[in-house]
Design a protein around this motif. Structure first.
Motif, PDB file in Angstrom:
ATOM      1  N   PHE A  35       0.847  -1.195   0.000  1.00 18.24           N
ATOM      2  CA  PHE A  35       0.000   0.000   0.000  1.00 18.24           C
ATOM      3  C   PHE A  35       0.884   1.246   0.000  1.00 18.24           C
ATOM      4  CE2 PHE A  35       0.934  -0.950   4.394  1.00 18.24           C
ATOM      5  CZ  PHE A  35       1.095   0.281   5.018  1.00 18.24           C
ATOM      6  N   THR A  36       0.329   2.362  -0.475  1.00 13.41           N
ATOM      7  CA  THR A  36       1.036   3.641  -0.478  1.00 13.41           C
ATOM      8  C   THR A  36       0.841   4.306   0.876  1.00 13.41           C
ATOM      9  OG1 THR A  36       0.726   3.914  -2.859  1.00 13.41           O
ATOM     10  CG2 THR A  36       1.245   5.894  -1.592  1.00 13.41           C
ATOM     11  N   TYR A  52       4.554  15.334   3.966  1.00  6.69           N
ATOM     12  CA  TYR A  52       4.095  14.353   2.982  1.00  6.69           C
ATOM     13  C   TYR A  52       2.603  14.503   2.734  1.00  6.69           C
ATOM     14  CZ  TYR A  52       8.493  11.828   3.733  1.00  6.69           C
ATOM     15  OH  TYR A  52       9.818  11.485   3.812  1.00  6.69           O
ATOM     16  N   ASP A  53       2.164  14.079   1.567  1.00  2.00           N
ATOM     17  CA  ASP A  53       0.746  13.939   1.298  1.00  2.00           C
ATOM     18  C   ASP A  53       0.326  12.511   1.635  1.00  2.00           C
ATOM     19  OD1 ASP A  53       0.335  16.532   0.389  1.00  2.00           O
ATOM     20  OD2 ASP A  53       0.930  16.023  -1.663  1.00  2.00           O
ATOM     21  N   ILE A  54      -0.957  12.347   1.883  1.00  2.00           N
ATOM     22  CA  ILE A  54      -1.521  11.021   2.173  1.00  2.00           C
ATOM     23  C   ILE A  54      -2.382  10.612   0.985  1.00  2.00           C
ATOM     24  CG2 ILE A  54      -3.039   9.706   3.693  1.00  2.00           C
ATOM     25  CD1 ILE A  54      -0.434  10.431   4.978  1.00  2.00           C
ATOM     26  N   PRO A  55      -2.237   9.390   0.487  1.00  2.00           N
ATOM     27  CA  PRO A  55      -3.060   8.977  -0.664  1.00  2.00           C
ATOM     28  C   PRO A  55      -4.537   8.899  -0.291  1.00  2.00           C
ATOM     29  CG  PRO A  55      -1.850   7.110   0.228  1.00  2.00           C
ATOM     30  CD  PRO A  55      -1.304   8.323   0.915  1.00  2.00           C
ATOM     31  N   GLU A  89      -1.696  11.701  10.640  1.00  2.00           N
ATOM     32  CA  GLU A  89      -1.431  13.076  11.063  1.00  2.00           C
ATOM     33  C   GLU A  89       0.065  13.307  11.253  1.00  2.00           C
ATOM     34  OE1 GLU A  89      -3.446  15.694  11.220  1.00  2.00           O
ATOM     35  OE2 GLU A  89      -5.000  14.396  10.407  1.00  2.00           O
ATOM     36  N   ILE A  90       0.759  12.321  11.786  1.00  2.00           N
ATOM     37  CA  ILE A  90       2.214  12.427  11.953  1.00  2.00           C
ATOM     38  C   ILE A  90       2.886  12.531  10.593  1.00  2.00           C
ATOM     39  CG2 ILE A  90       4.295  11.160  12.660  1.00  2.00           C
ATOM     40  CD1 ILE A  90       2.620  10.015  14.986  1.00  2.00           C
ATOM     41  N   ILE A  91       2.488  11.679   9.665  1.00  2.00           N
ATOM     42  CA  ILE A  91       3.083  11.671   8.327  1.00  2.00           C
ATOM     43  C   ILE A  91       2.885  13.020   7.638  1.00  2.00           C
ATOM     44  CG2 ILE A  91       2.925  10.626   6.018  1.00  2.00           C
ATOM     45  CD1 ILE A  91       2.209   7.966   7.480  1.00  2.00           C
ATOM     46  N   ASP A 147       5.635   3.161  -1.200  1.00  2.00           N
ATOM     47  CA  ASP A 147       4.863   1.973  -0.840  1.00  2.00           C
ATOM     48  C   ASP A 147       5.547   1.163   0.251  1.00  2.00           C
ATOM     49  OD1 ASP A 147       3.009   2.668  -2.709  1.00  2.00           O
ATOM     50  OD2 ASP A 147       3.103   0.798  -3.844  1.00  2.00           O
ATOM     51  N   ALA A 148       4.737   0.552   1.085  1.00  2.00           N
ATOM     52  CA  ALA A 148       5.207  -0.392   2.092  1.00  2.00           C
ATOM     53  C   ALA A 148       4.646  -1.765   1.745  1.00  2.00           C
ATOM     54  CB  ALA A 148       4.749   0.023   3.488  1.00  2.00           C
TER      55      ALA A 148
END
Length: 254
Positions: free
Chosen positions: A101-102, A251-254, A244-246, A217-218
């Protein structure tokens, strides 16, 4: 991806059980792209605080991690700086299908500690009026590949080898610029976000249309398939707390 989203709520149930019956002494070992270092340290701290499960993270070049994983490195999950490398591990059957997943989308920044004006910084790049420029090895580091996209889309020639200070990864590239060894260079926005004080010099956040999206991706690795703790940690990354931390690191969140 859908399965992880559906299961993400289980993390909180597991955390409650562990809190009630004493914290776990289990630990997990993950490989993490160097650009994500400060974020992962905070995520790991929050996860350990909630569950008692220790997260041992190794940080470095995504490309080198792929080679290490192929040669038996004991990582249970891999947080790459791109999408291609986790996909490659899936094809090699070293990562479990349907677990990728991203987790973040990166942003590229041009930075110089020797300039004080953004217009001058951009002109220096476009006119090639620099002694040297730093960016990560594009064969190993997605942020380096994104830097090459910028040159192509601005119709600029790739810097001559004698002008190019090539970092093994984005962390080393940051060092080249921060120490003044490079006149300017391309790094991740997240590296500047982690600074307590305003970074020295001047930056230009590169317009997103000048480079391909840096989707990170992880994936759960084969060595982690029997580790419930590793699966719990991957589910934790989907939580609101983690997201929220990311985002706080640029960074943006997908």
């Amino acid at each position: 991806m859908k399965r992880y989203a559906l299961l993400s709520g289980l993390f909180f149930f597991i955390s409650c059980i562990q809190t009630a019956f004493g914290q776990s002494e289990e630990s997990i070992h993950i490989a993490v792209a160097s650009n994500f270092t400060p974020v992962m340290k905070e995520l790991a701290f929050e996860f350990e605080k909630s569950t008692g499960i220790k997260v041992k993270a190794s940080y470095g070049s995504s490309g080198k991690f792929v080679a290490q994983i192929a040669h038996g490195a004991p990582f249970q999950a891999f947080f790459s700086a791109d999408q291609a490398k986790p996909k490659a591990l899936e094809h090699q059957k070293l990562a479990l299908p349907e677990t990728r997943f991203t987790y973040a989308i990166g942003a590229l920044v041009l930075w110089s500690t020797k300039q004080t004006d953004q217009d001058n910084l951009i002109a220096q790049l476009k006119n090639e009026s620099y002694r040297n420029i730093a960016f990560a090895n594009p064969k190993l580091a997605p942020y380096g590949a994104a830097a090459l996209d910028v040159f192509r889309n601005l119709k600029l020639p790739t810097p001559e080898r004698y002008k190019w200070l090539q970092g093994e990864n984005i962390a080393q590239t940051y060092q080249f610029i921060s120490t003044g060894n490079a006149d300017l260079g391309f790094i991740a926005l997240s590296q500047l976000k982690q600074q307590v004080s305003q970074p020295k010099g001047v930056t230009w956040e590169i317009p997103k249309h000048l480079y391909s999206p840096i989707k990170q991706d992880a994936v759960l690795l084969k060595r982690g398939q029997t580790s419930q703790a590793t699966k719990d940690f991957l589910m934790f990354i989907h939580s609101k707390t983690s997201q929220e931390i990311i985002k706080s690191f640029g960074y943006d969140i997908p």
